[in-house]
Design a protein around this motif. Structure first.
Motif, PDB file in Angstrom:
ATOM      1  N   LEU A 169       0.826  -1.201   0.000  1.00 37.97           N
ATOM      2  CA  LEU A 169       0.000   0.000   0.000  1.00 37.97           C
ATOM      3  C   LEU A 169       0.864   1.258   0.000  1.00 37.97           C
ATOM      4  CD1 LEU A 169      -2.903  -0.856   2.496  1.00 37.97           C
ATOM      5  CD2 LEU A 169      -2.962  -0.849  -0.004  1.00 37.97           C
ATOM      6  N   ALA A 170       1.975   1.223   0.743  1.00 42.47           N
ATOM      7  CA  ALA A 170       2.891   2.361   0.770  1.00 42.47           C
ATOM      8  C   ALA A 170       3.500   2.590  -0.612  1.00 42.47           C
ATOM      9  CB  ALA A 170       3.988   2.137   1.808  1.00 42.47           C
ATOM     10  N   LEU A 171       3.847   1.512  -1.307  1.00 45.68           N
ATOM     11  CA  LEU A 171       4.383   1.637  -2.667  1.00 45.68           C
ATOM     12  C   LEU A 171       3.351   2.243  -3.608  1.00 45.68           C
ATOM     13  CD1 LEU A 171       6.304  -1.740  -3.121  1.00 45.68           C
ATOM     14  CD2 LEU A 171       7.299   0.536  -2.952  1.00 45.68           C
ATOM     15  N   LEU A 172       2.098   1.780  -3.504  1.00 48.21           N
ATOM     16  CA  LEU A 172       1.033   2.337  -4.341  1.00 48.21           C
ATOM     17  C   LEU A 172       0.864   3.835  -4.088  1.00 48.21           C
ATOM     18  CD1 LEU A 172      -1.748  -0.409  -4.136  1.00 48.21           C
ATOM     19  CD2 LEU A 172      -0.305   0.124  -6.091  1.00 48.21           C
ATOM     20  N   PHE A 173       0.917   4.213  -2.825  1.00 50.87           N
ATOM     21  CA  PHE A 173       0.756   5.626  -2.484  1.00 50.87           C
ATOM     22  C   PHE A 173       1.896   6.452  -3.069  1.00 50.87           C
ATOM     23  CE2 PHE A 173       1.742   9.186   0.345  1.00 50.87           C
ATOM     24  CZ  PHE A 173       0.534   9.876   0.290  1.00 50.87           C
ATOM     25  N   ILE A 174       3.126   5.979  -2.921  1.00 47.99           N
ATOM     26  CA  ILE A 174       4.284   6.733  -3.406  1.00 47.99           C
ATOM     27  C   ILE A 174       4.245   6.882  -4.926  1.00 47.99           C
ATOM     28  CG2 ILE A 174       6.801   6.672  -3.645  1.00 47.99           C
ATOM     29  CD1 ILE A 174       6.863   5.289  -0.892  1.00 47.99           C
ATOM     30  N   VAL A 175       3.888   5.809  -5.613  1.00 40.56           N
ATOM     31  CA  VAL A 175       3.930   5.832  -7.079  1.00 40.56           C
ATOM     32  C   VAL A 175       2.766   6.629  -7.671  1.00 40.56           C
ATOM     33  CG1 VAL A 175       3.767   4.385  -9.147  1.00 40.56           C
ATOM     34  CG2 VAL A 175       5.232   3.680  -7.242  1.00 40.56           C
ATOM     35  N   PHE A 176       1.558   6.455  -7.098  1.00 47.72           N
ATOM     36  CA  PHE A 176       0.374   7.066  -7.698  1.00 47.72           C
ATOM     37  C   PHE A 176       0.032   8.450  -7.142  1.00 47.72           C
ATOM     38  CE2 PHE A 176      -0.433   2.669  -8.951  1.00 47.72           C
ATOM     39  CZ  PHE A 176      -0.898   2.845 -10.249  1.00 47.72           C
ATOM     40  N   PHE A 177       0.648   8.844  -6.039  1.00 44.53           N
ATOM     41  CA  PHE A 177       0.313  10.123  -5.421  1.00 44.53           C
ATOM     42  C   PHE A 177       0.488  11.308  -6.365  1.00 44.53           C
ATOM     43  CE2 PHE A 177       1.412  13.532  -2.186  1.00 44.53           C
ATOM     44  CZ  PHE A 177       0.089  13.761  -1.841  1.00 44.53           C
ATOM     45  N   PRO A 178       1.557  11.379  -7.161  1.00 39.21           N
ATOM     46  CA  PRO A 178       1.682  12.535  -8.079  1.00 39.21           C
ATOM     47  C   PRO A 178       0.585  12.615  -9.139  1.00 39.21           C
ATOM     48  CG  PRO A 178       3.793  11.438  -7.787  1.00 39.21           C
ATOM     49  CD  PRO A 178       2.760  10.540  -7.188  1.00 39.21           C
ATOM     50  N   PHE A 179      -0.133  11.506  -9.383  1.00 40.58           N
ATOM     51  CA  PHE A 179      -1.179  11.498 -10.409  1.00 40.58           C
ATOM     52  C   PHE A 179      -2.565  11.786  -9.826  1.00 40.58           C
ATOM     53  CE2 PHE A 179       2.088   8.354 -11.657  1.00 40.58           C
ATOM     54  CZ  PHE A 179       2.547   8.965 -12.809  1.00 40.58           C
ATOM     55  N   THR A 180      -2.620  12.354  -8.628  1.00 38.70           N
ATOM     56  CA  THR A 180      -3.880  12.528  -7.914  1.00 38.70           C
ATOM     57  C   THR A 180      -4.919  13.301  -8.716  1.00 38.70           C
ATOM     58  OG1 THR A 180      -2.710  12.488  -5.799  1.00 38.70           O
ATOM     59  CG2 THR A 180      -4.917  13.433  -5.806  1.00 38.70           C
ATOM     60  N   PHE A 181      -4.502  14.337  -9.436  1.00 34.37           N
ATOM     61  CA  PHE A 181      -5.453  15.238 -10.094  1.00 34.37           C
ATOM     62  C   PHE A 181      -5.580  14.992 -11.595  1.00 34.37           C
ATOM     63  CE2 PHE A 181      -3.635  17.456  -6.411  1.00 34.37           C
ATOM     64  CZ  PHE A 181      -4.790  17.725  -5.692  1.00 34.37           C
ATOM     65  N   VAL A 182      -4.969  13.933 -12.083  1.00 39.73           N
ATOM     66  CA  VAL A 182      -4.972  13.704 -13.534  1.00 39.73           C
ATOM     67  C   VAL A 182      -6.381  13.446 -14.058  1.00 39.73           C
ATOM     68  CG1 VAL A 182      -4.202  12.141 -15.361  1.00 39.73           C
ATOM     69  CG2 VAL A 182      -2.590  12.914 -13.617  1.00 39.73           C
ATOM     70  N   TRP A 183      -7.149  12.593 -13.372  1.00 45.30           N
ATOM     71  CA  TRP A 183      -8.493  12.269 -13.845  1.00 45.30           C
ATOM     72  C   TRP A 183      -9.388  13.509 -13.870  1.00 45.30           C
ATOM     73  CZ3 TRP A 183      -8.350   8.562 -16.771  1.00 45.30           C
ATOM     74  CH2 TRP A 183      -7.971   7.264 -16.458  1.00 45.30           C
ATOM     75  N   SER A 184      -9.161  14.439 -12.936  1.00 46.07           N
ATOM     76  CA  SER A 184      -9.956  15.668 -12.907  1.00 46.07           C
ATOM     77  C   SER A 184      -9.722  16.496 -14.171  1.00 46.07           C
ATOM     78  CB  SER A 184      -9.606  16.485 -11.665  1.00 46.07           C
ATOM     79  OG  SER A 184      -9.754  15.720 -10.485  1.00 46.07           O
ATOM     80  N   PHE A 185      -8.465  16.591 -14.601  1.00 44.97           N
ATOM     81  CA  PHE A 185      -8.157  17.332 -15.822  1.00 44.97           C
ATOM     82  C   PHE A 185      -8.661  16.593 -17.057  1.00 44.97           C
ATOM     83  CE2 PHE A 185      -5.288  19.553 -12.985  1.00 44.97           C
ATOM     84  CZ  PHE A 185      -5.290  20.846 -13.481  1.00 44.97           C
ATOM     85  N   VAL A 186      -8.650  15.277 -17.022  1.00 46.76           N
ATOM     86  CA  VAL A 186      -9.179  14.502 -18.146  1.00 46.76           C
ATOM     87  C   VAL A 186     -10.667  14.776 -18.322  1.00 46.76           C
ATOM     88  CG1 VAL A 186      -9.682  12.157 -18.957  1.00 46.76           C
ATOM     89  CG2 VAL A 186      -7.439  12.687 -17.988  1.00 46.76           C
TER      90      VAL A 186
END
Length: 291
Positions: free
Chosen positions: A170-187
């Motif tokens: 879960l920590a790995l998922l958070f570290i890797v995906f955290f920078p992409f938090t707002f991508v779906w909003s812009f899509v």
């Protein structure tokens, strides 16, 4: 807008949206579990067919991996729909159940889902490397489900070992995906842009507001996180010290359920707060640019 003002605005304006966000998260997880179970069953059946042949093992492994990657892509398409629903909740716009499947009809969302499979593969690779190289997370080599069950039954420390690996993943998922938090909003908001442009915009927005966003999330949810941690510590204490007392042990089960329910509620609140923060910061930036 200051962080405390944002938090007050979030709590007051999304009071009735959070129950709907919880419900949508439940539906999302149901479809994720359903689709992953179906795809795994198809993958196992299809790959086992080619295992009958002497030289079919390599093709069977590749086929199994390919179907599992398709399953991950489906989950990310549904994830886009979940973010879409939460953004519409924040904006007080109508939301129907079919909005959860909006990504299936949008090419940009499908391309985004294919892109997000790559970070997921990276998480699995790093996870496998850590499990194989770091003694603290080391697990036996499992070939079948029966071996996993035997490990859980025969090793008294199996629960802790599996929990350590789960938390680490879960920590790995958070570290890797955290920078992409707002991508779906812009899509969702930029229908005329391709996914690559929306991806870059989402990463720029994250880098520009990362500290303010973290402060906003901490202030919003630190109380809930404190109670979740307290419930888990109390449950672990009861599990270790009062196994012989059925009444107290039953209380530990109730505490465990309360912890699970609060964790689920907090997860829905966090997803809603992400879209709230995105929407408010965009509004403020548009107002400043117009002035």
């Amino acid at each position: 807008m200051k962080v405390l003002d944002l938090v007050k605005d979030f709590k007051s304006s999304t009071r009735f949206a959070i129950p709907r966000a919880v419900f949508m998260l439940m539906i999302y997880l149901f479809f994720c579990f359903f689709s992953s179970s179906v795809m795994t069953g198809v993958a196992m059946s299809a790959s086992s067919f080619f295992l009958r042949y002497q030289n079919g093992i390599n093709f069977a492994v590749l086929l199994f991996a390919f179907i599992e990657l398709l399953s991950c892509a489906v989950i990310f398409i549904l994830h886009y729909g979940l973010f879409l629903c939460n953004l519409r909740f924040v904006r007080n716009q109508p939301v129907a159940l079919n909005f959860l499947f909006a990504g299936i009809r949008q090419r940009r969302a499908r391309r985004g889902a294919a892109f997000f499979v790559v970070p997921m593969l990276l998480c699995f690779v790093v996870f496998a490397f850590i499990v194989s190289q770091v003694e603290f997370f080391a697990l036996p080599q499992f070939q079948t489900v029966e071996q996993v069950m035997e490990f859980i039954k025969n090793d008294p420390d199996s629960f802790r070992k599996l929990l350590r690996c789960y938390v680490m993943f879960l920590a790995l998922l958070f570290i890797v995906f955290f920078p992409f938090t707002f991508v779906w909003s812009f899509v969702y908001d930029n229908t005329k842009q391709n996914f690559r442009t929306s991806l870059l915009d989402g990463l720029k927005f994250f880098c520009k507001n990362v500290f303010g966003f973290l402060a906003f999330e901490i202030v919003c949810h630190f109380r809930k996180a404190f109670f979740i941690l307290a419930f888990n510590i109390l449950h672990a204490f009861i599990y270790e010290k009062y196994q012989s007392s059925s009444n107290i042990y039953s209380l530990g089960s109730l505490i465990s359920f309360a912890s699970f329910a609060l964790t689920f509620y907090t997860a829905a609140s966090v997803m809603l707060s992400i879209q709230f923060y995105y929407d408010k910061i965009n509004e403020d930036s548009k107002e400043q640019s117009s002035n």
